[in-house]
Design an enzyme around this catalytic site. Sequence first.
Site, PDB file in Angstrom:
ATOM      1  N   SER A 143       0.759  -1.225  -0.098  1.00  6.48           N
ATOM      2  CA  SER A 143       0.096  -0.172   0.045  1.00  6.48           C
ATOM      3  C   SER A 143       1.044   1.109  -0.075  1.00  6.48           C
ATOM      4  O   SER A 143       1.579   1.347  -0.862  1.00  6.48           O
ATOM      5  CB  SER A 143      -1.013   0.038   1.233  1.00  6.48           C
ATOM      6  OG  SER A 143      -1.694   1.149   1.132  1.00  6.48           O
ATOM      7  N   ASP A 303      -2.131   6.240  -4.347  1.00  4.57           N
ATOM      8  CA  ASP A 303      -1.225   5.584  -3.556  1.00  4.57           C
ATOM      9  C   ASP A 303      -0.661   4.668  -4.552  1.00  4.57           C
ATOM     10  O   ASP A 303      -1.079   4.154  -5.849  1.00  4.57           O
ATOM     11  CB  ASP A 303      -1.490   5.257  -2.384  1.00  4.57           C
ATOM     12  CG  ASP A 303      -2.422   4.070  -2.239  1.00  4.57           C
ATOM     13  OD1 ASP A 303      -3.051   3.932  -3.235  1.00  4.57           O
ATOM     14  OD2 ASP A 303      -2.401   3.424  -1.240  1.00  4.57           O
ATOM     15  N   ASP A 305      -0.579   1.224  -4.975  1.00  2.36           N
ATOM     16  CA  ASP A 305      -1.651   0.174  -5.429  1.00  2.36           C
ATOM     17  C   ASP A 305      -2.819   0.811  -5.727  1.00  2.36           C
ATOM     18  O   ASP A 305      -3.845  -0.039  -5.981  1.00  2.36           O
ATOM     19  CB  ASP A 305      -1.902  -1.209  -4.403  1.00  2.36           C
ATOM     20  CG  ASP A 305      -2.416  -0.459  -2.973  1.00  2.36           C
ATOM     21  OD1 ASP A 305      -2.360   0.611  -2.746  1.00  2.36           O
ATOM     22  OD2 ASP A 305      -3.227  -1.332  -2.492  1.00  2.36           O
ATOM     23  N   ASP A 307      -5.501   2.304  -4.450  1.00  5.81           N
ATOM     24  CA  ASP A 307      -6.846   2.131  -3.767  1.00  5.81           C
ATOM     25  C   ASP A 307      -7.114   3.373  -3.064  1.00  5.81           C
ATOM     26  O   ASP A 307      -8.167   3.518  -2.296  1.00  5.81           O
ATOM     27  CB  ASP A 307      -6.851   0.887  -2.948  1.00  5.81           C
ATOM     28  CG  ASP A 307      -5.615   0.568  -1.680  1.00  5.81           C
ATOM     29  OD1 ASP A 307      -4.819   1.530  -1.720  1.00  5.81           O
ATOM     30  OD2 ASP A 307      -5.796  -0.227  -1.169  1.00  5.81           O
TER      31      ASP A 307
END
Length: 563
Positions: A143, A303, A305, A307
Amino acid sequence: MEYQAELARWLARATDDPGLAAELRAVRGDPAAVADRFYRDLGFGTGGLRGVLGAGANRMNIYTVRRATQGLAGYLAASGLPKRVAIAHDSRIKGGLFAKEAARVLAANGITAYLYPRLEPTPALSWAVRYLGCGAGICITASHNPAQYNGYKVYGADGCQITPRAADAIQARIRATDCFDGVRLADYAAALAAGRIRMIGEECLDAFIDAVLALRSQAGPGSGVSRLRLVYTPLNGSGLECVQKLLAKMGVPSENITVVPAQQEPDGHFPTCPYPNPELREAMEEGLRLCGTVHPDLLLGTDPDCDRMGAAVPDGQGGYRLLTGNEMGVLLFDYLCRIRWQKGSMPQNPVAVTTIVSTDMAGPVAQKYGVELRRTLTGFKYIGEQIGLLEAEGQAGRYIFGFEESYGYLSGGHVRDKDAVNAVMLACECAAFYAGQGKSLLDAVNGLYAEYGWYKNELHSKAFEGQNGMRAMQALMEALRKTPPAAIAGCAVERAVDYRAGVAGLPPADVLEYRLAGGGKLLIRPSGTEPKVKLYLSVRGASEEDAAAKMAALREGALGLLR
């Protein structure tokens, strides 16, 4: 445990990645460094694995990834779930390698692995799980953590992060698996040729983009989206492809989009910011500087990834102001409700979902529009769970929006996790809606404050690093339970809630909540993914100045509890 014996075993057996052996040889004369790598196995929970890259059982490496995947394979084999798993990765260091190693383990266990051929967002993985009819999904990502981290998120057949029960069952199988002798491993090329490892086709990703686009509340030339000027940063992560495809389909001209050059290409070292987190100003600083030249209507950042989404808007004084996750969440919630009421498309008994640590401001907004507001534990998987429950009841259409203070948003059931691709679309539509009224998004936020009161929220944390960190965190929480504060910042604690006992039908959680005289609120919880304790502070003031003064007092009192 005799750490030196485990060190010797790894030196002898961990030969598939020469860098790991070199690292172990470099630290074998440092007992503390050796202990830190072997004092525990990297923890596996509902968030899967997350840890520092490196050698040892307490690190992210090909052996911990293989072991976790063997545990997942055993869990799937014993279940009635489809024997198929979708796998994605973002720009993290060794992300592609870990994805392939997971696929090799699955293939050796008779489970078909579906790999995205290049890095893709976490929500695209959640989508692929259901699109391909998989029994599980794996996303290799840490993340928004610093560059030295990587992780391994596991998703269930519903496209949602796994439940605590599934995590416990997988963890039991992981514990019973030796990372060297207990893992089955197929040859990658042979498994690919045999169809036991397959590439996810372009139609899957295109269908994901179309599913997001189908959630548009406004479309066509009248929406004003085509006139928006945007600066976008993927923070050297996985968002660029999907965000550009979405914006093109929305009708935003490519010449109206400026991508931050230094953060455009995937780079797991994140050279422009130590924490690639759109919640932090330093991560958005490159984009903010570019705004001074481009003067866009909106700065958007996702960010690594993709999400989570952060945004900055013109402040009316020649600069740009970053919106908080709570502000964006309430702004989008109110916007969606307004549009649905205007169009007559609000469902009967509508439902919105947020978390116990997100702003109380969502309550009066929900009340105004007649929306049932459900609060869950921290973690978007619990919001996804609520969508699944509504769907199981044949009432999926009641869900209209979910958000959490940590910059996660979702306006549909196409995936069961926060989706920054979806959030980019919502932010653009919302900005165009208010631009049509001659207002900026900051005008809209201030209008909501004027209507509902000046809610102010802050997040603070204290890190507990090293071998003794977990024990120190636990000791702090137990001390607060044993001797709860009677007052914080001079305000009496009117109600204390310990979520460990399970509250209002929620699962037990290591969270303490204090409701204070005057309307203040403090929640304390250990992070589920990082070695730190988080403090969530909330106040409501009659004005911006009043809220700031109340927050300053609460901040001092709350931080005092950690000393």
